[in-house]
Design an enzyme around this catalytic site. Structure first.
Site, PDB file in Angstrom:
ATOM      1  N   ARG A  27      -9.077  25.350  33.682  1.00 24.42           N
ATOM      2  CA  ARG A  27      -7.814  26.059  33.938  1.00 24.42           C
ATOM      3  C   ARG A  27      -7.150  26.565  32.671  1.00 24.42           C
ATOM      4  O   ARG A  27      -6.336  27.472  32.698  1.00 24.42           O
ATOM      5  CB  ARG A  27      -6.829  25.137  34.665  1.00 24.42           C
ATOM      6  CG  ARG A  27      -7.317  24.631  35.993  1.00 24.42           C
ATOM      7  CD  ARG A  27      -6.453  23.484  36.467  1.00 24.42           C
ATOM      8  NE  ARG A  27      -6.567  22.383  35.513  1.00 24.42           N
ATOM      9  CZ  ARG A  27      -5.664  21.414  35.356  1.00 24.42           C
ATOM     10  NH1 ARG A  27      -4.576  21.408  36.092  1.00 24.42           N
ATOM     11  NH2 ARG A  27      -5.853  20.452  34.483  1.00 24.42           N
ATOM     12  N   GLN A  50      16.533  22.692  13.934  1.00 28.56           N
ATOM     13  CA  GLN A  50      16.453  24.098  14.322  1.00 28.56           C
ATOM     14  C   GLN A  50      14.994  24.453  14.587  1.00 28.56           C
ATOM     15  O   GLN A  50      14.095  23.953  13.907  1.00 28.56           O
ATOM     16  CB  GLN A  50      16.987  24.942  13.155  1.00 28.56           C
ATOM     17  CG  GLN A  50      17.232  26.374  13.432  1.00 28.56           C
ATOM     18  CD  GLN A  50      18.042  26.984  12.297  1.00 28.56           C
ATOM     19  OE1 GLN A  50      19.240  26.802  12.215  1.00 28.56           O
ATOM     20  NE2 GLN A  50      17.378  27.710  11.431  1.00 28.56           N
ATOM     21  N   ASN A  52      12.644  28.037  15.153  1.00 28.94           N
ATOM     22  CA  ASN A  52      12.661  29.498  15.079  1.00 28.94           C
ATOM     23  C   ASN A  52      11.284  30.063  15.382  1.00 28.94           C
ATOM     24  O   ASN A  52      10.265  29.429  15.114  1.00 28.94           O
ATOM     25  CB  ASN A  52      13.079  29.959  13.671  1.00 28.94           C
ATOM     26  CG  ASN A  52      14.501  29.585  13.360  1.00 28.94           C
ATOM     27  OD1 ASN A  52      15.410  29.900  14.112  1.00 28.94           O
ATOM     28  ND2 ASN A  52      14.706  28.887  12.253  1.00 28.94           N
ATOM     29  N   ARG A  63       6.444  37.509   3.508  1.00 28.32           N
ATOM     30  CA  ARG A  63       7.781  36.952   3.712  1.00 28.32           C
ATOM     31  C   ARG A  63       7.884  35.717   2.829  1.00 28.32           C
ATOM     32  O   ARG A  63       7.051  34.836   2.889  1.00 28.32           O
ATOM     33  CB  ARG A  63       8.003  36.570   5.165  1.00 28.32           C
ATOM     34  CG  ARG A  63       8.090  37.750   6.118  1.00 28.32           C
ATOM     35  CD  ARG A  63       8.399  37.245   7.519  1.00 28.32           C
ATOM     36  NE  ARG A  63       8.459  38.301   8.488  1.00 28.32           N
ATOM     37  CZ  ARG A  63       9.595  38.770   9.009  1.00 28.32           C
ATOM     38  NH1 ARG A  63      10.764  38.293   8.637  1.00 28.32           N
ATOM     39  NH2 ARG A  63       9.558  39.722   9.918  1.00 28.32           N
ATOM     40  N   HIS A  66      10.919  31.257   0.279  1.00 23.66           N
ATOM     41  CA  HIS A  66      12.263  30.790   0.617  1.00 23.66           C
ATOM     42  C   HIS A  66      12.412  29.280   0.494  1.00 23.66           C
ATOM     43  O   HIS A  66      11.478  28.536   0.757  1.00 23.66           O
ATOM     44  CB  HIS A  66      12.616  31.171   2.061  1.00 23.66           C
ATOM     45  CG  HIS A  66      12.437  32.621   2.347  1.00 23.66           C
ATOM     46  ND1 HIS A  66      11.846  33.069   3.499  1.00 23.66           N
ATOM     47  CD2 HIS A  66      12.775  33.729   1.642  1.00 23.66           C
ATOM     48  CE1 HIS A  66      11.829  34.400   3.493  1.00 23.66           C
ATOM     49  NE2 HIS A  66      12.372  34.817   2.376  1.00 23.66           N
ATOM     50  N   LYS A  76       9.841  21.731   6.800  1.00 24.67           N
ATOM     51  CA  LYS A  76       9.426  22.701   7.815  1.00 24.67           C
ATOM     52  C   LYS A  76       8.060  22.301   8.347  1.00 24.67           C
ATOM     53  O   LYS A  76       7.207  21.831   7.592  1.00 24.67           O
ATOM     54  CB  LYS A  76       9.282  24.109   7.213  1.00 24.67           C
ATOM     55  CG  LYS A  76      10.542  24.732   6.700  1.00 24.67           C
ATOM     56  CD  LYS A  76      10.235  26.108   6.118  1.00 24.67           C
ATOM     57  CE  LYS A  76      11.458  26.727   5.487  1.00 24.67           C
ATOM     58  NZ  LYS A  76      11.147  28.029   4.882  1.00 24.67           N
ATOM     59  N   HIS A 123       8.642  28.334   0.550  1.00 29.72           N
ATOM     60  CA  HIS A 123       7.642  28.669   1.561  1.00 29.72           C
ATOM     61  C   HIS A 123       7.614  30.162   1.826  1.00 29.72           C
ATOM     62  O   HIS A 123       8.648  30.832   1.817  1.00 29.72           O
ATOM     63  CB  HIS A 123       7.950  27.943   2.883  1.00 29.72           C
ATOM     64  CG  HIS A 123       7.119  28.435   4.012  1.00 29.72           C
ATOM     65  ND1 HIS A 123       7.613  29.287   4.977  1.00 29.72           N
ATOM     66  CD2 HIS A 123       5.812  28.239   4.308  1.00 29.72           C
ATOM     67  CE1 HIS A 123       6.636  29.579   5.822  1.00 29.72           C
ATOM     68  NE2 HIS A 123       5.548  28.961   5.452  1.00 29.72           N
ATOM     69  N   TYR A 136       8.509  27.882  13.712  1.00 31.72           N
ATOM     70  CA  TYR A 136       8.995  26.988  12.659  1.00 31.72           C
ATOM     71  C   TYR A 136       9.862  25.885  13.261  1.00 31.72           C
ATOM     72  O   TYR A 136      10.768  26.170  14.038  1.00 31.72           O
ATOM     73  CB  TYR A 136       9.932  27.712  11.691  1.00 31.72           C
ATOM     74  CG  TYR A 136       9.382  28.883  10.950  1.00 31.72           C
ATOM     75  CD1 TYR A 136       9.048  28.763   9.611  1.00 31.72           C
ATOM     76  CD2 TYR A 136       9.249  30.127  11.555  1.00 31.72           C
ATOM     77  CE1 TYR A 136       8.579  29.852   8.898  1.00 31.72           C
ATOM     78  CE2 TYR A 136       8.783  31.215  10.856  1.00 31.72           C
ATOM     79  CZ  TYR A 136       8.445  31.070   9.523  1.00 31.72           C
ATOM     80  OH  TYR A 136       7.987  32.157   8.830  1.00 31.72           O
TER      81      TYR A 136
END
Length: 187
Positions: A27, A50, A52, A63, A66, A76, A123, A136
Protein backbone atom coordinates in the site's frame (compact mmCIF):
# COMPACT_ATOMS: atom_id res chain seq x y z
CA UNK A 1 19.72 1.20 17.00
CA UNK A 2 16.46 -0.75 16.94
CA UNK A 3 14.23 2.30 16.40
CA UNK A 4 13.24 4.18 13.29
CA UNK A 5 16.55 6.01 12.75
CA UNK A 6 20.11 4.97 11.92
CA UNK A 7 22.66 7.37 13.42
CA UNK A 8 25.99 8.31 11.79
CA UNK A 9 28.39 10.79 13.37
CA UNK A 10 30.18 13.27 11.11
CA UNK A 11 33.70 14.71 11.53
CA UNK A 12 32.16 17.74 13.34
CA UNK A 13 31.26 16.89 16.93
CA UNK A 14 27.50 17.07 17.49
CA UNK A 15 26.60 17.20 13.80
CA UNK A 16 24.76 13.95 13.11
CA UNK A 17 23.48 12.31 9.92
CA UNK A 18 20.24 10.42 10.48
CA UNK A 19 18.67 7.89 8.12
CA UNK A 20 14.95 7.36 8.55
CA UNK A 21 13.78 3.75 8.24
CA UNK A 22 10.66 3.34 6.15
CA UNK A 23 8.15 0.67 7.06
CA UNK A 24 5.71 -0.37 4.40
CA UNK A 25 3.95 -2.90 2.29
CA UNK A 26 2.13 -3.02 -1.05
CA UNK A 27 0.00 0.00 0.00
CA UNK A 28 2.95 2.34 0.59
CA UNK A 29 5.12 3.30 3.55
CA UNK A 30 5.38 5.24 6.80
CA UNK A 31 8.46 7.25 7.73
CA UNK A 32 8.90 8.77 11.18
CA UNK A 33 10.16 12.36 10.87
CA UNK A 34 10.64 13.02 14.59
CA UNK A 35 10.61 11.11 17.85
CA UNK A 36 11.93 12.90 20.92
CA UNK A 37 12.78 9.67 22.71
CA UNK A 38 14.61 8.02 19.81
CA UNK A 39 16.37 11.19 18.65
CA UNK A 40 17.69 11.90 22.16
CA UNK A 41 20.08 8.96 21.45
CA UNK A 42 21.38 10.97 18.48
CA UNK A 43 21.83 14.14 20.53
CA UNK A 44 18.47 15.98 20.20
CA UNK A 45 18.09 17.44 23.71
CA UNK A 46 15.67 20.29 23.05
CA UNK A 47 11.96 20.92 22.82
CA UNK A 48 10.43 21.62 19.43
CA UNK A 49 9.70 25.33 19.14
CA UNK A 50 8.95 25.67 15.44
CA UNK A 51 8.47 23.57 12.29
CA UNK A 52 8.97 25.07 8.82
CA UNK A 53 8.64 23.86 5.26
CA UNK A 54 10.26 25.63 2.30
CA UNK A 55 10.15 25.41 -1.47
CA UNK A 56 13.12 26.46 -3.61
CA UNK A 57 12.24 26.61 -7.29
CA UNK A 58 15.57 26.74 -9.13
CA UNK A 59 18.43 24.24 -9.31
CA UNK A 60 21.75 25.69 -8.10
CA UNK A 61 20.18 28.10 -5.60
CA UNK A 62 22.05 28.52 -2.31
CA UNK A 63 20.22 29.43 0.88
CA UNK A 64 22.37 30.28 3.90
CA UNK A 65 24.57 30.20 5.83
CA UNK A 66 22.18 31.12 8.69
CA UNK A 67 22.35 31.02 12.47
CA UNK A 68 20.93 32.87 15.50
CA UNK A 69 22.92 34.52 18.28
CA UNK A 70 22.44 33.53 21.94
CA UNK A 71 20.14 33.38 23.75
CA UNK A 72 18.18 32.42 20.61
CA UNK A 73 20.65 29.89 19.18
CA UNK A 74 18.90 26.86 17.80
CA UNK A 75 19.28 23.22 16.97
CA UNK A 76 17.77 22.11 13.65
CA UNK A 77 16.68 18.79 12.25
CA UNK A 78 16.73 19.31 8.47
CA UNK A 79 15.14 16.97 5.92
CA UNK A 80 14.48 17.09 2.18
CA UNK A 81 10.96 16.01 1.22
CA UNK A 82 11.24 16.45 -2.57
CA UNK A 83 14.22 16.85 -4.86
CA UNK A 84 17.84 16.92 -3.71
CA UNK A 85 20.10 19.31 -1.81
CA UNK A 86 23.71 19.49 -0.74
CA UNK A 87 23.16 20.44 2.92
CA UNK A 88 26.02 22.18 4.78
CA UNK A 89 26.78 23.06 8.40
CA UNK A 90 29.69 25.22 9.59
CA UNK A 91 31.00 24.94 13.16
CA UNK A 92 30.96 28.43 14.71
CA UNK A 93 31.34 27.33 18.34
CA UNK A 94 34.11 29.28 20.07
CA UNK A 95 36.77 26.92 21.41
CA UNK A 96 35.61 23.99 19.30
CA UNK A 97 38.47 21.98 17.78
CA UNK A 98 36.58 22.13 14.45
CA UNK A 99 35.75 25.87 14.63
CA UNK A 100 35.40 27.23 11.08
CA UNK A 101 35.18 23.79 9.44
CA UNK A 102 32.23 22.71 7.32
CA UNK A 103 30.58 19.40 6.50
CA UNK A 104 28.05 18.62 3.77
CA UNK A 105 25.67 15.76 3.03
CA UNK A 106 23.28 15.03 0.17
CA UNK A 107 19.68 14.93 1.36
CA UNK A 108 16.94 13.78 -1.01
CA UNK A 109 13.27 13.05 -0.93
CA UNK A 110 14.14 9.39 -1.45
CA UNK A 111 17.21 8.65 0.70
CA UNK A 112 15.55 9.31 4.08
CA UNK A 113 18.53 11.34 5.32
CA UNK A 114 18.35 14.26 7.75
CA UNK A 115 20.99 16.40 9.43
CA UNK A 116 20.76 17.09 13.14
CA UNK A 117 22.54 20.43 13.51
CA UNK A 118 23.30 21.54 17.08
CA UNK A 119 23.34 25.14 18.31
CA UNK A 120 26.46 27.05 17.32
CA UNK A 121 26.46 25.99 13.67
CA UNK A 122 25.57 28.00 10.58
CA UNK A 123 23.36 26.12 8.12
CA UNK A 124 22.61 26.33 4.43
CA UNK A 125 22.09 24.25 1.31
CA UNK A 126 22.34 24.19 -2.46
CA UNK A 127 19.52 22.76 -4.55
CA UNK A 128 20.64 20.02 -6.93
CA UNK A 129 17.22 19.87 -8.63
CA UNK A 130 14.35 22.25 -9.34
CA UNK A 131 11.37 22.46 -6.97
CA UNK A 132 13.04 21.32 -3.75
CA UNK A 133 10.93 21.04 -0.59
CA UNK A 134 12.69 21.14 2.78
CA UNK A 135 11.32 20.38 6.25
CA UNK A 136 12.92 21.95 9.35
CA UNK A 137 12.36 21.25 13.02
CA UNK A 138 13.77 24.05 15.22
CA UNK A 139 14.53 24.13 18.94
CA UNK A 140 14.04 27.92 19.11
CA UNK A 141 11.61 30.28 17.44
CA UNK A 142 12.82 32.67 14.77
CA UNK A 143 14.16 35.84 16.41
CA UNK A 144 14.80 38.56 13.79
CA UNK A 145 17.07 40.59 16.09
CA UNK A 146 19.26 37.51 16.69
CA UNK A 147 19.57 36.30 13.08
CA UNK A 148 22.91 36.37 11.32
CA UNK A 149 24.92 34.49 8.77
CA UNK A 150 28.19 33.88 7.03
CA UNK A 151 28.69 34.27 3.28
CA UNK A 152 28.21 30.94 1.55
CA UNK A 153 30.99 31.71 -0.93
CA UNK A 154 33.55 32.91 1.61
CA UNK A 155 36.96 31.50 0.53
CA UNK A 156 38.13 31.40 4.17
CA UNK A 157 35.59 28.63 4.78
CA UNK A 158 35.86 27.10 1.33
CA UNK A 159 32.57 25.24 1.03
CA UNK A 160 32.83 23.15 -2.13
CA UNK A 161 29.40 23.71 -3.63
CA UNK A 162 28.71 21.01 -6.25
CA UNK A 163 27.19 23.46 -8.76
CA UNK A 164 27.83 27.05 -9.73
CA UNK A 165 25.68 29.25 -7.49
CA UNK A 166 22.66 30.19 -9.62
CA UNK A 167 20.78 32.36 -7.12
CA UNK A 168 21.03 33.77 -3.59
CA UNK A 169 19.01 36.32 -1.70
CA UNK A 170 20.28 39.86 -1.19
CA UNK A 171 20.34 39.18 2.55
CA UNK A 172 22.49 36.05 2.15
CA UNK A 173 24.94 37.90 -0.12
CA UNK A 174 25.28 40.70 2.46
CA UNK A 175 26.50 38.44 5.29
CA UNK A 176 30.00 39.07 6.65
CA UNK A 177 33.06 37.08 5.75
CA UNK A 178 34.07 34.44 8.27
CA UNK A 179 37.35 36.25 9.00
CA UNK A 180 35.43 39.35 10.18
CA UNK A 181 33.20 37.21 12.37
CA UNK A 182 36.00 34.96 13.66
CA UNK A 183 38.01 38.02 14.68
CA UNK A 184 35.25 38.84 17.14
CA UNK A 185 34.90 35.12 17.97
CA UNK A 186 31.11 35.47 18.18
CA UNK A 187 28.34 33.02 17.48
Amino acid sequence: MTGRFDIAHTPLDGLVLLKRKRMGDHRGWLERMFCNEELSEAGWLWTVAQINRTLTAKRGTVRGMHYQHPPHEEAKLVSCLRGEVFDVAIDLRPGSPTFGRWHGEYLTGENGASLLIPPGFAHGFQTMTDDVEMFYIHSAAYAPAAEDGVRADDPAIGVEWPLLIAERSERDMSFRDFSAMAGGNET
